[in-house]
Design an enzyme around this catalytic site. Structure first.
Site, PDB file in Angstrom:
ATOM      1  N   ASP A   1      21.712  38.096   8.487  1.00 47.10           N
ATOM      2  CA  ASP A   1      20.606  38.681   9.235  1.00 47.10           C
ATOM      3  C   ASP A   1      19.531  37.618   9.397  1.00 47.10           C
ATOM      4  O   ASP A   1      19.167  36.955   8.423  1.00 47.10           O
ATOM      5  CB  ASP A   1      20.045  39.918   8.529  1.00 47.10           C
ATOM      6  CG  ASP A   1      19.288  40.788   9.510  1.00 47.10           C
ATOM      7  OD1 ASP A   1      19.817  41.046  10.602  1.00 47.10           O
ATOM      8  OD2 ASP A   1      18.166  41.208   9.198  1.00 47.10           O
TER       9      ASP A   1
ATOM     10  N   GLU B   1      21.407  48.590  11.316  1.00 44.93           N
ATOM     11  CA  GLU B   1      20.233  47.760  10.977  1.00 44.93           C
ATOM     12  C   GLU B   1      19.098  48.692  10.604  1.00 44.93           C
ATOM     13  O   GLU B   1      18.387  49.198  11.465  1.00 44.93           O
ATOM     14  CB  GLU B   1      19.848  46.877  12.162  1.00 44.93           C
ATOM     15  CG  GLU B   1      20.829  45.754  12.371  1.00 44.93           C
ATOM     16  CD  GLU B   1      20.177  44.419  12.690  1.00 44.93           C
ATOM     17  OE1 GLU B   1      18.935  44.330  12.698  1.00 44.93           O
ATOM     18  OE2 GLU B   1      20.939  43.469  12.925  1.00 44.93           O
TER      19      GLU B   1
ATOM     20  N   HIS C   1      18.070  27.325   9.687  1.00 42.43           N
ATOM     21  CA  HIS C   1      17.934  28.381   8.685  1.00 42.43           C
ATOM     22  C   HIS C   1      19.305  28.854   8.203  1.00 42.43           C
ATOM     23  O   HIS C   1      19.555  28.994   7.022  1.00 42.43           O
ATOM     24  CB  HIS C   1      17.135  29.541   9.293  1.00 42.43           C
ATOM     25  CG  HIS C   1      17.625  29.989  10.642  1.00 42.43           C
ATOM     26  ND1 HIS C   1      17.892  29.108  11.660  1.00 42.43           N
ATOM     27  CD2 HIS C   1      17.949  31.224  11.127  1.00 42.43           C
ATOM     28  CE1 HIS C   1      18.333  29.776  12.721  1.00 42.43           C
ATOM     29  NE2 HIS C   1      18.374  31.056  12.430  1.00 42.43           N
TER      30      HIS C   1
END
Ligand code: IMP
Length: 210
Positions: free
Chosen positions: A61, A32, A195
């Site tokens: 992500d 990351e 989302h």
């Protein structure tokens, strides 16, 4: 077979309903990188995972963006969950911010299969220049090699509330949308509005053509 790259089985469960079970988890902990947006982080992860697996990969992500904290914890959500903890994020918001303590969950899906893409409304990330700039460092030849990645985004608005509910994972107990926290919703309810669900809906439509 498409590989969903995550160490979080909860994310794969949410993905399965959008992808007709045509996906398996790749339990691969990609690097990351630090960046202020989710897009370059997910795109970098997709390149790394594709090189590792040599199969089509989808990297997910996500993060919680609190309006009154200029988006914090955002791309640092995972680090903040591991260090401060989710309940402390609520306490911080309650101490520092007035109601309604607006926030959003955002998700970026990054797809890579080693091939180029036709133009479409969903953006293409063509290399790791943003990541290199954020790092301020030279990268080795393999990392900078162009490997196109298609990005799909989804977000949902809500507010930060005291923790409620037993379901979900991560920040779900302190994120309320339409009167219920994500941790109080069934997996199907969360999936329908989340989302991740919104990004997966865009991806699955595009992927059916691919
Ligand atoms: P990552 O995308 O797995 O790196 O997740 C970043 C952080 O956001 C972690 O702390 C996750 O627990 C959290 N997170 C990601 N998606 C969700 C979600 O759907 N609900 C609650 N927390 C999430």
């Amino acid at each position: 077979m498409l590989r969903y790259v995550t160490t979080n089985a909860g994310k794969v469960r949410e993905a399965l309903s959008y992808l007709d079970d045509d996906v398996t988890q790749l339990d691969f902990d990609y690097t990351e990188v630090q960046a202020s947006d989710l897009g370059p982080i997910a795109a970098h992860g997709a390149r790394e995972a594709y090189r590792y697996a040599d199969e089509p990969v989808l990297v997910d992500d996500a993060g919680l963006f609190i309006d009154g904290f200029e988006g914090f914890p955002g791309p640092y959500s995972s680090y903040v969950e591991d260090t401060l903890g989710v309940e402390a994020v609520h306490r911080l918001a309650a101490a520092e911010l007035d109601e309604p303590r607006r926030a959003s969950f955002r998700c970026v899906l990054a797809y890579c299969d080693g091939e180029p893409f036709e133009a479409s409304p969903n953006p293409i990330d063509r290399d790791d220049r943003t990541v290199a700039a954020a790092r301020g460092a030279e990268q080795d030849a393999e990392e900078t090699e162009a490997l196109p990645v298609k990005l799909f985004t989804g977000s949902v608005n809500g507010r930060i509330v005291p923790p409620r509910g037993e379901g979900g994972f991560g920040y779900d107990p302190i994120f309320e949308h339409d009167g219920a926290t994500f941790a109080e919703m069934s997996a199907e309810e969360k999936n329908g509005i989340s989302h991740r669900g919104r990004a997966l809906a865009k991806f699955s439509t595009w992927y059916a053509e691919r």
